[in-house]
Motif scaffolding. Structure first.
Motif, PDB file in Angstrom:
ATOM      1  N   GLY A 175      45.522  44.779  29.330  1.00  0.00           N
ATOM      2  CA  GLY A 175      44.988  45.652  30.376  1.00  0.00           C
ATOM      3  C   GLY A 175      44.815  44.920  31.688  1.00  0.00           C
ATOM      4  O   GLY A 175      45.039  45.488  32.767  1.00  0.00           O
ATOM      5  N   HIS A 176      44.418  43.651  31.615  1.00  0.00           N
ATOM      6  CA  HIS A 176      44.316  42.846  32.841  1.00  0.00           C
ATOM      7  C   HIS A 176      45.697  42.629  33.464  1.00  0.00           C
ATOM      8  O   HIS A 176      45.830  42.564  34.695  1.00  0.00           O
ATOM      9  CB  HIS A 176      43.663  41.502  32.539  1.00  0.00           C
ATOM     10  N   HIS A 177      46.711  42.505  32.613  1.00  0.00           N
ATOM     11  CA  HIS A 177      48.074  42.373  33.142  1.00  0.00           C
ATOM     12  C   HIS A 177      48.464  43.635  33.908  1.00  0.00           C
ATOM     13  O   HIS A 177      49.058  43.545  34.991  1.00  0.00           O
ATOM     14  CB  HIS A 177      49.051  42.133  31.988  1.00  0.00           C
ATOM     15  N   VAL A 178      48.119  44.791  33.370  1.00  0.00           N
ATOM     16  CA  VAL A 178      48.384  46.047  34.071  1.00  0.00           C
ATOM     17  C   VAL A 178      47.653  46.055  35.414  1.00  0.00           C
ATOM     18  O   VAL A 178      48.213  46.463  36.444  1.00  0.00           O
ATOM     19  CB  VAL A 178      47.947  47.250  33.200  1.00  0.00           C
ATOM     20  N   GLN A 179      46.420  45.596  35.423  1.00  0.00           N
ATOM     21  CA  GLN A 179      45.660  45.519  36.675  1.00  0.00           C
ATOM     22  C   GLN A 179      46.328  44.567  37.671  1.00  0.00           C
ATOM     23  O   GLN A 179      46.306  44.816  38.879  1.00  0.00           O
ATOM     24  CB  GLN A 179      44.239  45.043  36.399  1.00  0.00           C
ATOM     25  N   ASN A 180      46.905  43.503  37.168  1.00  0.00           N
ATOM     26  CA  ASN A 180      47.589  42.564  38.045  1.00  0.00           C
ATOM     27  C   ASN A 180      48.814  43.211  38.682  1.00  0.00           C
ATOM     28  O   ASN A 180      49.078  43.042  39.877  1.00  0.00           O
ATOM     29  CB  ASN A 180      47.996  41.319  37.248  1.00  0.00           C
ATOM     30  N   LEU A 181      49.538  43.979  37.874  1.00  0.00           N
ATOM     31  CA  LEU A 181      50.745  44.639  38.372  1.00  0.00           C
ATOM     32  C   LEU A 181      50.416  45.741  39.374  1.00  0.00           C
ATOM     33  O   LEU A 181      51.171  45.977  40.320  1.00  0.00           O
ATOM     34  CB  LEU A 181      51.529  45.239  37.199  1.00  0.00           C
ATOM     35  N   THR A 182      49.296  46.413  39.181  1.00  0.00           N
ATOM     36  CA  THR A 182      48.931  47.526  40.058  1.00  0.00           C
ATOM     37  C   THR A 182      48.129  47.089  41.269  1.00  0.00           C
ATOM     38  O   THR A 182      47.758  47.922  42.101  1.00  0.00           O
ATOM     39  CB  THR A 182      48.127  48.581  39.272  1.00  0.00           C
ATOM     40  N   GLY A 183      47.841  45.788  41.373  1.00  0.00           N
ATOM     41  CA  GLY A 183      47.167  45.268  42.554  1.00  0.00           C
ATOM     42  C   GLY A 183      45.664  45.165  42.443  1.00  0.00           C
ATOM     43  O   GLY A 183      45.009  44.674  43.368  1.00  0.00           O
ATOM     44  N   VAL A 184      45.086  45.586  41.322  1.00  0.00           N
ATOM     45  CA  VAL A 184      43.634  45.536  41.168  1.00  0.00           C
ATOM     46  C   VAL A 184      43.123  44.095  41.156  1.00  0.00           C
ATOM     47  O   VAL A 184      42.174  43.755  41.871  1.00  0.00           O
ATOM     48  CB  VAL A 184      43.197  46.271  39.885  1.00  0.00           C
ATOM     49  N   LEU A 185      43.736  43.242  40.359  1.00  0.00           N
ATOM     50  CA  LEU A 185      43.288  41.853  40.288  1.00  0.00           C
ATOM     51  C   LEU A 185      43.505  41.097  41.594  1.00  0.00           C
ATOM     52  O   LEU A 185      42.595  40.393  42.043  1.00  0.00           O
ATOM     53  CB  LEU A 185      43.978  41.125  39.136  1.00  0.00           C
ATOM     54  N   PRO A 186      44.678  41.209  42.234  1.00  0.00           N
ATOM     55  CA  PRO A 186      44.836  40.506  43.515  1.00  0.00           C
ATOM     56  C   PRO A 186      43.807  40.938  44.554  1.00  0.00           C
ATOM     57  O   PRO A 186      43.266  40.095  45.282  1.00  0.00           O
ATOM     58  CB  PRO A 186      46.262  40.901  43.944  1.00  0.00           C
ATOM     59  N   ASP A 286      39.259  55.122  36.224  1.00  0.00           N
ATOM     60  CA  ASP A 286      38.804  54.715  37.549  1.00  0.00           C
ATOM     61  C   ASP A 286      37.351  54.268  37.461  1.00  0.00           C
ATOM     62  O   ASP A 286      36.429  55.088  37.543  1.00  0.00           O
ATOM     63  CB  ASP A 286      38.950  55.845  38.543  1.00  0.00           C
ATOM     64  N   THR A 287      37.146  52.974  37.274  1.00  0.00           N
ATOM     65  CA  THR A 287      35.801  52.435  37.184  1.00  0.00           C
ATOM     66  C   THR A 287      35.249  52.024  38.548  1.00  0.00           C
ATOM     67  O   THR A 287      34.121  51.518  38.636  1.00  0.00           O
ATOM     68  CB  THR A 287      35.777  51.183  36.263  1.00  0.00           C
ATOM     69  N   PHE A 288      36.019  52.245  39.578  1.00  0.00           N
ATOM     70  CA  PHE A 288      35.623  51.778  40.914  1.00  0.00           C
ATOM     71  C   PHE A 288      35.003  52.873  41.773  1.00  0.00           C
ATOM     72  O   PHE A 288      34.608  52.629  42.898  1.00  0.00           O
ATOM     73  CB  PHE A 288      36.828  51.163  41.620  1.00  0.00           C
ATOM     74  N   SER A 289      34.942  54.081  41.244  1.00  0.00           N
ATOM     75  CA  SER A 289      34.333  55.194  41.974  1.00  0.00           C
ATOM     76  C   SER A 289      33.134  55.696  41.199  1.00  0.00           C
ATOM     77  O   SER A 289      33.241  56.037  40.022  1.00  0.00           O
ATOM     78  CB  SER A 289      35.346  56.347  42.134  1.00  0.00           C
ATOM     79  N   GLY A 290      31.989  55.719  41.850  1.00  0.00           N
ATOM     80  CA  GLY A 290      30.801  56.260  41.221  1.00  0.00           C
ATOM     81  C   GLY A 290      30.135  55.305  40.244  1.00  0.00           C
ATOM     82  O   GLY A 290      30.405  54.100  40.207  1.00  0.00           O
ATOM     83  N   ASP A 291      29.256  55.869  39.425  1.00  0.00           N
ATOM     84  CA  ASP A 291      28.503  55.082  38.476  1.00  0.00           C
ATOM     85  C   ASP A 291      29.357  54.706  37.266  1.00  0.00           C
ATOM     86  O   ASP A 291      30.305  55.399  36.916  1.00  0.00           O
ATOM     87  CB  ASP A 291      27.277  55.871  37.991  1.00  0.00           C
ATOM     88  N   ILE A 292      28.966  53.622  36.626  1.00  0.00           N
ATOM     89  CA  ILE A 292      29.654  53.182  35.410  1.00  0.00           C
ATOM     90  C   ILE A 292      28.687  53.099  34.238  1.00  0.00           C
ATOM     91  O   ILE A 292      29.056  52.729  33.152  1.00  0.00           O
ATOM     92  CB  ILE A 292      30.343  51.816  35.619  1.00  0.00           C
TER      93      ILE A 292
END
Length: 292
Positions: A175-186, A286-292
């Motif tokens: 899942g972190h690899h997917v985040q890296n590819l989609t620009g989340v990690l960078p 989408d964990t970046f919008s709103g409460d978690i």
């Protein structure tokens, strides 16, 4: 999990019994927390400095690990760890199939990650790491790193037994690899340079929970193939619970420090894995919008 006889990924580098150090770290590793003192980035930085210094003095860095000049740690091949390797290859292959289809549906290619299986310690583009730090993903080289002995510890020390608990760990790092590819990690690694430690921890929690959700999405698609068995979902949810920040801190130090959380509470990790599993849709992650 019905994994026997399934395709095994060829994107696996078996480095068990090897070691060594070269170069300086690039990027930030993203790892499964295991609640041991001395783990994490600080350990990587300290060891990197020590190993560079050792080489400059003409000392074999592996002597620092083994106590014997020039000797590499060796791993005896057993039926148990060979089966664990086969299982890990199958799980990685299943993640490849699922994420290739998801990316294709969005009109994109999915560059598959490599999984490095090591013993004791390993060198990555993110720096030097020991098995005590737990499984991790390095965005600098797009590789997942895991010591298969962690699976035994997951069951015996953390009370998270079962093959699908192990599959969850691998799927989370992918899942972190997917985040890296989609620009989340960078974006996160760039933004954290301007954040306080508390702000970086809070953002790290959102990153980790999204990786949990992605692992749940993978589990959904795997279930649709008929590969999940009775109890598999409970194994994954239990594993997510057992490695929550609050549960780990209670186990290791007897109290919790919420501002230091960087992976999420046990309840959060279960919730987001289950959300991905129930929806099977990355847009639910989408964990970046709103409460978690």
């Amino acid at each position: 999990m019905r994994w026997r006889g399934r395709r095994e990924s060829s994107n696996v580098s078996d480095q068990r019994g090897r070691g060594g150090f070269s170069g300086m770290p690039r990027g930030m590793p993203v790892r499964i927390p295991i609640g041991r003192g001395g783990g994490g980035l600080s350990t990587i930085i300290v060891l990197a400095v020590l190993f560079v210094g050792a080489r400059a003095l003409g000392i074999d860095p592996m002597e620092l690990l083994t106590g014997v000049p020039g000797e590499q740690p060796r791993v005896e091949r057993t039926a148990q760890n060979d089966e664990s390797m086969q299982f890990a290859r199958v799980v990685l292959a299943e993640t490849e199939d699922v994420w290739t289809d998801i990316f294709a549906a969005a009109g994109s290619d999915y560059p598959e990650p490599t999984m490095v299986v090591f013993s004791g310690a390993v060198q990555s583009a993110c720096g030097f790491a020991s098995a005590a730090s737990g499984p991790f993903y390095c965005p600098g080289d797009r590789k997942v790193y895991i010591d298969l002995d962690f699976f035994n510890e997951l069951a015996t020390r953390f009370g998270a037994a079962g093959d699908f608990a192990q599959a969850y760990v691998i799927a989370h790092e992918v899942g972190h690899h997917v985040q890296n590819l989609t620009g989340v990690l960078p974006r996160f690694n760039q933004a954290r340079q301007r954040m306080s430690q508390a702000e970086a921890n809070a953002m790290s929690v959102r990153v980790e929970l999204q990786a949990d959700c992605y692992a749940g999405v993978w589990a959904n698609h795997t279930d649709q193939k008929g590969l999940l068995e009775e109890g598999d979902l409970d194994e994954a949810l239990n594993a997510a619970f057992q490695i929550g920040d609050d549960t780990l801190q209670k186990r290791t130090q007897g109290y919790v420090v919420p501002e230091s959380f960087n992976h999420g509470t046990s309840a959060q990790r279960k919730t987001w894995f289950l959300r991905g599993y129930q929806s099977g849709d990355v847009t639910s992650c989408d964990t970046f919008s709103g409460d978690i």
